[in-house]
Design a protein around this motif. Structure first.
Motif, PDB file in Angstrom:
ATOM      1  N   ILE A   1      34.136  57.200  37.187  1.00  0.00           N
ATOM      2  CA  ILE A   1      35.734  56.700  36.842  1.00  0.00           C
ATOM      3  C   ILE A   1      35.535  55.805  38.029  1.00  0.00           C
ATOM      4  O   ILE A   1      35.988  54.302  38.077  1.00  0.00           O
ATOM      5  CB  ILE A   1      36.693  57.115  36.465  1.00  0.00           C
ATOM      6  CG1 ILE A   1      35.875  57.385  34.605  1.00  0.00           C
ATOM      7  CG2 ILE A   1      37.657  56.419  36.504  1.00  0.00           C
ATOM      8  CD1 ILE A   1      37.390  58.104  34.148  1.00  0.00           C
ATOM      9  N   THR A   2      35.852  56.417  39.031  1.00  0.00           N
ATOM     10  CA  THR A   2      36.625  55.825  40.447  1.00  0.00           C
ATOM     11  C   THR A   2      35.699  54.982  40.441  1.00  0.00           C
ATOM     12  O   THR A   2      36.241  53.882  41.517  1.00  0.00           O
ATOM     13  CB  THR A   2      36.938  57.252  41.575  1.00  0.00           C
ATOM     14  OG1 THR A   2      38.155  58.242  41.086  1.00  0.00           O
ATOM     15  CG2 THR A   2      37.289  56.303  42.737  1.00  0.00           C
ATOM     16  N   ASP A   3      34.631  55.221  40.586  1.00  0.00           N
ATOM     17  CA  ASP A   3      33.099  54.607  41.735  1.00  0.00           C
ATOM     18  C   ASP A   3      32.848  53.112  40.270  1.00  0.00           C
ATOM     19  O   ASP A   3      32.705  51.699  41.508  1.00  0.00           O
ATOM     20  CB  ASP A   3      31.744  54.674  41.392  1.00  0.00           C
ATOM     21  CG  ASP A   3      31.770  55.912  42.780  1.00  0.00           C
ATOM     22  OD1 ASP A   3      32.277  56.255  42.826  1.00  0.00           O
ATOM     23  OD2 ASP A   3      30.482  56.966  42.408  1.00  0.00           O
ATOM     24  N   ASN A   4      33.489  52.719  39.010  1.00  0.00           N
ATOM     25  CA  ASN A   4      33.324  51.882  38.476  1.00  0.00           C
ATOM     26  C   ASN A   4      34.942  51.111  38.330  1.00  0.00           C
ATOM     27  O   ASN A   4      34.680  49.884  37.545  1.00  0.00           O
ATOM     28  CB  ASN A   4      32.365  52.218  37.206  1.00  0.00           C
ATOM     29  CG  ASN A   4      31.119  52.997  37.750  1.00  0.00           C
ATOM     30  OD1 ASN A   4      30.485  51.545  37.862  1.00  0.00           O
ATOM     31  ND2 ASN A   4      31.210  53.852  37.348  1.00  0.00           N
ATOM     32  N   TYR A   5      35.559  51.265  38.204  1.00  0.00           N
ATOM     33  CA  TYR A   5      37.399  51.011  38.629  1.00  0.00           C
ATOM     34  C   TYR A   5      37.512  49.585  38.598  1.00  0.00           C
ATOM     35  O   TYR A   5      37.579  49.198  37.692  1.00  0.00           O
ATOM     36  CB  TYR A   5      38.490  51.696  39.167  1.00  0.00           C
ATOM     37  CG  TYR A   5      39.605  51.587  38.688  1.00  0.00           C
ATOM     38  CD1 TYR A   5      39.986  52.031  37.405  1.00  0.00           C
ATOM     39  CD2 TYR A   5      40.355  50.763  39.473  1.00  0.00           C
ATOM     40  CE1 TYR A   5      41.567  52.311  37.047  1.00  0.00           C
ATOM     41  CE2 TYR A   5      41.750  50.175  38.938  1.00  0.00           C
ATOM     42  CZ  TYR A   5      42.432  51.507  37.667  1.00  0.00           C
ATOM     43  OH  TYR A   5      43.616  51.032  37.687  1.00  0.00           O
ATOM     44  N   GLU A   6      37.161  49.280  39.620  1.00  0.00           N
ATOM     45  CA  GLU A   6      36.323  47.869  40.057  1.00  0.00           C
ATOM     46  C   GLU A   6      36.115  47.059  39.169  1.00  0.00           C
ATOM     47  O   GLU A   6      37.117  45.701  39.002  1.00  0.00           O
ATOM     48  CB  GLU A   6      36.123  47.573  41.820  1.00  0.00           C
ATOM     49  CG  GLU A   6      36.364  46.006  42.335  1.00  0.00           C
ATOM     50  CD  GLU A   6      36.140  45.674  43.523  1.00  0.00           C
ATOM     51  OE1 GLU A   6      35.486  45.023  44.127  1.00  0.00           O
ATOM     52  OE2 GLU A   6      35.325  46.800  44.000  1.00  0.00           O
ATOM     53  N   LYS A   7      34.788  47.141  38.830  1.00  0.00           N
ATOM     54  CA  LYS A   7      34.922  46.839  37.525  1.00  0.00           C
ATOM     55  C   LYS A   7      35.842  46.411  36.359  1.00  0.00           C
ATOM     56  O   LYS A   7      35.704  45.255  35.636  1.00  0.00           O
ATOM     57  CB  LYS A   7      33.500  46.756  37.267  1.00  0.00           C
ATOM     58  CG  LYS A   7      32.476  47.008  38.193  1.00  0.00           C
ATOM     59  CD  LYS A   7      31.100  47.423  37.952  1.00  0.00           C
ATOM     60  CE  LYS A   7      30.360  47.760  38.292  1.00  0.00           C
ATOM     61  NZ  LYS A   7      28.537  48.329  37.985  1.00  0.00           N
ATOM     62  N   MET A   8      36.891  47.314  35.615  1.00  0.00           N
ATOM     63  CA  MET A   8      37.029  47.299  34.682  1.00  0.00           C
ATOM     64  C   MET A   8      38.263  46.325  34.732  1.00  0.00           C
ATOM     65  O   MET A   8      39.108  46.059  33.920  1.00  0.00           O
ATOM     66  CB  MET A   8      37.541  49.309  34.155  1.00  0.00           C
ATOM     67  CG  MET A   8      36.126  49.888  33.762  1.00  0.00           C
ATOM     68  SD  MET A   8      37.159  51.206  33.659  1.00  0.00           S
ATOM     69  CE  MET A   8      36.914  52.776  35.453  1.00  0.00           C
ATOM     70  N   GLU A   9      38.444  46.896  35.953  1.00  0.00           N
ATOM     71  CA  GLU A   9      40.077  46.238  36.637  1.00  0.00           C
ATOM     72  C   GLU A   9      39.929  44.881  36.521  1.00  0.00           C
ATOM     73  O   GLU A   9      40.592  43.543  35.458  1.00  0.00           O
ATOM     74  CB  GLU A   9      40.578  46.766  38.349  1.00  0.00           C
ATOM     75  CG  GLU A   9      41.725  45.791  38.174  1.00  0.00           C
ATOM     76  CD  GLU A   9      42.321  46.241  39.460  1.00  0.00           C
ATOM     77  OE1 GLU A   9      43.849  46.484  39.853  1.00  0.00           O
ATOM     78  OE2 GLU A   9      41.222  46.935  40.316  1.00  0.00           O
ATOM     79  N   PHE A  10      38.762  44.892  37.006  1.00  0.00           N
ATOM     80  CA  PHE A  10      38.507  42.814  37.152  1.00  0.00           C
ATOM     81  C   PHE A  10      38.721  42.080  35.577  1.00  0.00           C
ATOM     82  O   PHE A  10      38.933  41.134  35.187  1.00  0.00           O
ATOM     83  CB  PHE A  10      36.848  42.429  37.496  1.00  0.00           C
ATOM     84  CG  PHE A  10      36.372  41.447  37.374  1.00  0.00           C
ATOM     85  CD1 PHE A  10      36.779  39.995  38.215  1.00  0.00           C
ATOM     86  CD2 PHE A  10      35.317  41.043  36.644  1.00  0.00           C
ATOM     87  CE1 PHE A  10      36.233  38.640  37.902  1.00  0.00           C
ATOM     88  CE2 PHE A  10      35.316  39.794  36.657  1.00  0.00           C
ATOM     89  CZ  PHE A  10      35.509  38.574  36.999  1.00  0.00           C
ATOM     90  N   LEU A  11      37.759  43.079  34.466  1.00  0.00           N
ATOM     91  CA  LEU A  11      37.987  43.382  33.194  1.00  0.00           C
ATOM     92  C   LEU A  11      38.772  42.906  32.059  1.00  0.00           C
ATOM     93  O   LEU A  11      38.749  43.579  31.245  1.00  0.00           O
ATOM     94  CB  LEU A  11      36.646  43.832  32.838  1.00  0.00           C
ATOM     95  CG  LEU A  11      35.159  43.064  32.830  1.00  0.00           C
ATOM     96  CD1 LEU A  11      33.799  43.746  32.435  1.00  0.00           C
ATOM     97  CD2 LEU A  11      34.552  41.616  32.335  1.00  0.00           C
ATOM     98  N   HIS A  12      39.959  44.069  32.621  1.00  0.00           N
ATOM     99  CA  HIS A  12      41.011  43.820  32.412  1.00  0.00           C
ATOM    100  C   HIS A  12      40.804  45.371  31.645  1.00  0.00           C
ATOM    101  O   HIS A  12      41.525  45.357  30.318  1.00  0.00           O
ATOM    102  CB  HIS A  12      41.649  43.180  32.056  1.00  0.00           C
ATOM    103  CG  HIS A  12      41.926  41.730  32.354  1.00  0.00           C
ATOM    104  ND1 HIS A  12      43.131  41.776  33.526  1.00  0.00           N
ATOM    105  CD2 HIS A  12      41.178  40.988  32.309  1.00  0.00           C
ATOM    106  CE1 HIS A  12      43.488  41.085  34.631  1.00  0.00           C
ATOM    107  NE2 HIS A  12      42.290  39.654  33.899  1.00  0.00           N
ATOM    108  N   GLN A  13      40.172  45.772  31.565  1.00  0.00           N
ATOM    109  CA  GLN A  13      39.968  46.716  30.309  1.00  0.00           C
ATOM    110  C   GLN A  13      40.798  48.552  31.167  1.00  0.00           C
ATOM    111  O   GLN A  13      41.439  48.822  32.552  1.00  0.00           O
ATOM    112  CB  GLN A  13      38.691  47.526  30.677  1.00  0.00           C
ATOM    113  CG  GLN A  13      37.684  46.543  29.816  1.00  0.00           C
ATOM    114  CD  GLN A  13      36.226  47.054  30.268  1.00  0.00           C
ATOM    115  OE1 GLN A  13      36.013  47.368  31.350  1.00  0.00           O
ATOM    116  NE2 GLN A  13      35.103  46.216  29.801  1.00  0.00           N
TER     117      GLN A  13
END
Length: 437
Positions: free
Chosen positions: A296-308
């Motif tokens: 989750i930490t490794d992919n958090y930036e992508k989720m934040e970018f997509l407002h997920q």
């Protein structure tokens, strides 16, 4: 030298040596026993002679006997056998001794009673002949039996080594591309481990060749499109450069296509790296919740970018498995949820501990997958057309492969959140892992 010939020579040699060793021992034992019998016979004969009535007579009496004997009374020869001399056979006063007279070696026994003396002698050659006759009668059947024993041993060895001959013949007939398992009829207990190891090795070789073919096929199949797209992009940039009209979308297109190619290559490498051999060698006790937190930490930036938004519901859990492949598994699931659920969606991950298993659920509030595609998404390079996003078609195939390695189960269904729900069941410890521990 073949095993059959070696065993035949060794067994026949041992049987022959043992037979002659037994014959030699029998010869010694027979010689001693017969000497005792002959001595006792001489003693009995001497006692009979000394106790018989002996009369003095002027007439010379000569009797025939297998023994040479003399009867002396008051130092006067009263009676003798025709093979006895006129003088004393031996000067020994009493008992047994060995003497020579008349050119022959004799066994002599002297018995004295008052003035009477009886001397009985037997040729030693006669004793030896008797021993040889007894030994010959005992050894001849063994000598005659040795060829028969050799023949029986030959057939027994040939019969025993038949499974080995069959196995050797099958291996000799195999071509370079023939990796089918070998099978020996009427397996002996000794050949079963060899057959199992050979078949295991052949199976591993076959799987390795299949993976190599798939790797070549996957690379050729999947890299053809992004390479072509990169060529077109490079051509467009070249034209734009010549026209002095390079714009931002040219760079973005090149970047996106490069990322797509890198992703495809990573997926292909990951799929071919998670082999059963690598999996068995790298299993260890793992903290499942910690792995998911890192993913989750490794992919958090992508989720934040997509407002997920993402949530993890899990207690501390210990699982026996391969860390590398599990990281790939959960990373693929999370990336799929991020990529296909869309902007502003919710992703929920949970771990439930059961009696013998752990159940991991990854679900999202996206558009999901229709039922007609649920059974096909595990196929290599299968892409769901209902999504605007494009992928390599390998993500869920890799996930299924890793779940199978852990002897688990995976199911796809519709989530209560509205999107896709992936339910993975992993055993706390596999059979193979328990054996290794």
């Amino acid at each position: 030298m073949s095993i059959q010939r070696y065993l035949l020579i060794v067994i026949i040699s041992v049987v022959t040596l043992a037979s002659f060793g037994a014959a030699l021992q029998g010869y010694k034992a027979s010689k001693e026993k017969l000497n005792q019998i002959f001595d006792e016979e001489m003693r009995s004969f001497a006692i009979a002679l000394i106790n018989s009535p002996i009369k003095k007579s002027s007439t010379k009496v000569i009797l025939h006997s297998i023994f040479a004997y003399q009867i002396w009374v008051d130092n006067e020869l009263k009676l003798k056998s025709d093979n006895a001399p006129e003088k004393y056979i031996t000067k020994k006063h009493q008992g047994f001794s060995d003497n020579s007279f008349l050119g022959t070696r004799w066994r002599v026994f002297v018995l004295v009673d008052d003035e009477a003396k009886v001397i009985v002698a037997q040729p030693l050659g006669q004793r030896f002949e008797s021993v040889e006759e007894v030994l010959l009668e005992a050894i001849l059947p063994i000598v005659y039996a040795i060829p028969l024993i050799g023949l029986l041993v030959f057939f027994a060895i040939n019969r025993s080594l038949k499974p080995l001959h069959v196995l050797s013949t099958q291996l000799q007939r195999k071509s370079a591309n023939d990796l089918s398992p070998v099978k020996v009829r009427d397996n002996s207990a000794e050949l079963m481990p060899i057959q199992n190891v050979l078949n295991s090795l052949l199976e591993r070789l076959s799987n390795a060749f299949d993976r190599e073919k798939r790797l070549s096929g996957d690379a050729a199949h999947e890299l053809r499109t992004p390479i072509s797209v990169l060529k077109i992009t490079a051509h467009n940039i070249k034209i734009a450069f010549e026209d002095d009209n390079i714009q931002r979308h040219h760079i973005d297109e090149l970047n996106n296509n490069t990322i797509r190619m890198a992703h495809v290559i990573e997926q292909i490498i990951a799929l071919n790296r998670t082999t059963p051999e690598n999996f068995e060698e790298s299993k260890a006790r793992l903290e499942l919740r910690e792995i998911l937190q890192n993913i989750i930490t490794d992919n958090y930036e992508k989720m934040e970018f997509l407002h997920q938004t993402v949530s993890l519901e899990a207690e501390s859990t210990s699982l026996l498995g391969d860390k590398f492949s599990l990281e790939i598994l959960f990373d693929n699931l999370l990336k799929n949820a991020i990529k296909y659920s869309g902007r502003g969606t919710e992703i929920h991950i949970s771990i439930e501990e059961q009696v013998n298993n752990f159940q991991i659920v990854v679900e999202d509030s996206g558009v999901g997958i229709t039922k007609e595609h649920l059974d096909k998404v595990f196929l290599r390079f299968y892409r769901v057309k209902q999504h605007s996003e494009t992928g390599s078609g390998l993500g869920l195939s890799i996930v299924k492969h890793i779940v199978d390695l852990h002897e688990g189960n995976i199911q796809l269904m519709t989530s209560n959140l509205g999107g896709l729900k992936v339910v993975i069941t992993l055993p706390k410890s596999t059979k193979s892992a328990s054996i290794n521990e």
